[in-house]
Design an enzyme around this catalytic site. Structure first.
Site, PDB file in Angstrom:
ATOM      1  CG  HIS A   1      -5.918  -2.234   0.614  1.00 27.83           C
ATOM      2  ND1 HIS A   1      -5.142  -1.895  -0.486  1.00 27.83           N
ATOM      3  CD2 HIS A   1      -5.362  -1.575   1.663  1.00 27.83           C
ATOM      4  CE1 HIS A   1      -4.183  -1.075  -0.113  1.00 27.83           C
ATOM      5  NE2 HIS A   1      -4.286  -0.870   1.185  1.00 27.83           N
TER       6      HIS A   1
ATOM      7  CG  ASP B   1      -7.122  -2.561  -3.028  1.00 25.36           C
ATOM      8  OD1 ASP B   1      -7.758  -1.815  -2.265  1.00 25.36           O
ATOM      9  OD2 ASP B   1      -5.885  -2.710  -2.956  1.00 25.36           O
TER      10      ASP B   1
ATOM     11  CB  SER C   1      -0.967  -0.036   1.199  1.00 21.94           C
ATOM     12  OG  SER C   1      -1.954   0.955   1.089  1.00 21.94           O
TER      13      SER C   1
END
Length: 222
Positions: A214, A181, A127
């Protein structure tokens, strides 16, 4: 009280580190996402260490705390400021702090380079840590073994190509993203891969994982 130290103008917590067993042949430095710490990924990277081989040293640093615009100005661990988690995450805002973070990541890599050749060091992240991996890693003036970019994006992607250092224009880059995601859109991940590929060539791999949100998965990390 967590012990802290200063490097390149930033305060950051001492890293989680797992030494190599036997002859030290390589190092994996892995950067966490927004609001997390190095310990949040340390056990996962230790598992990777067991699969790859005990000769690999693992280091998971923790970002400093800073005010984050996305959080209404509230402080949390962050590698840089963030204004949005929309599809345009990689172009929204000025990513304040990322240049200082780049210096910090370079200093960490320099420390590891005293133990093993830079060409045996892999830099990776998840991320915001993935975004930092691309941004800081591709500007590093010593060739690295590779980059691992999980569910990330590329800050300032429209002007980034000019920042890439010659030393890492041939370094393999693995970019992975889940198509489910809802935090960092796969559009941003694909755009990061396409932008870097256009600048450095075809040694950028982009892989999509169906149904993955995610997060990461054993398949992605294998």
């Amino acid at each position: 009280t967590r012990e802290k130290e200063e490097m390149s103008g930033l305060l950051y917590q001492k890293q989680c580190k797992a030494p190599a067993k036997g002859q030290h042949k390589g190092t994996l430095v892995f950067l966490h996402g927004l609001g997390d710490t190095g310990s949040g990924w340390f056990s996962t990277m230790r598992n990777v260490q067991q699969v790859v081989g005990p000769h690999i040293r693992v280091r998971c640093p923790t970002a400093p705390r800073m005010a984050v615009t996305l959080n209404g100005g509230a402080g949390c661990t962050a590698w840089h400021d963030l204004h949005s988690i929309s599809t345009d995450i990689d172009s929204a805002g000025d990513f304040a702090g990322i240049e200082d973070t780049t210096k910090t990541i370079h200093a960490i890599l320099d420390e590891e380079r005293q133990l093993v050749s830079s060409e045996n060091i892999i830099l990776g992240g998840f991320s915001q840590g993935a975004a930092t991996t691309l941004y800081a890693g591709l500007q590093y003036p010593h060739k690295l073994a590779g980059f691992i970019v999980l569910s990330g994006y590329l800050p300032n992607f429209s002007t980034f190509a000019e920042k890439i250092h010659e030393s890492n224009k041939d370094t393999p880059i693995f970019v992975a993203h889940g198509d489910a995601d809802a935090v960092v859109s796969i559009v941003a991940g694909r755009r990061a891969a396409d932008t870097v590929r256009a600048a450095v060539g075809d040694h950028v791999t982009f892989r999509t994982y169906q149904g993955m949100p995610h997060s990461s998965s054993p398949e992605e990390l294998s």
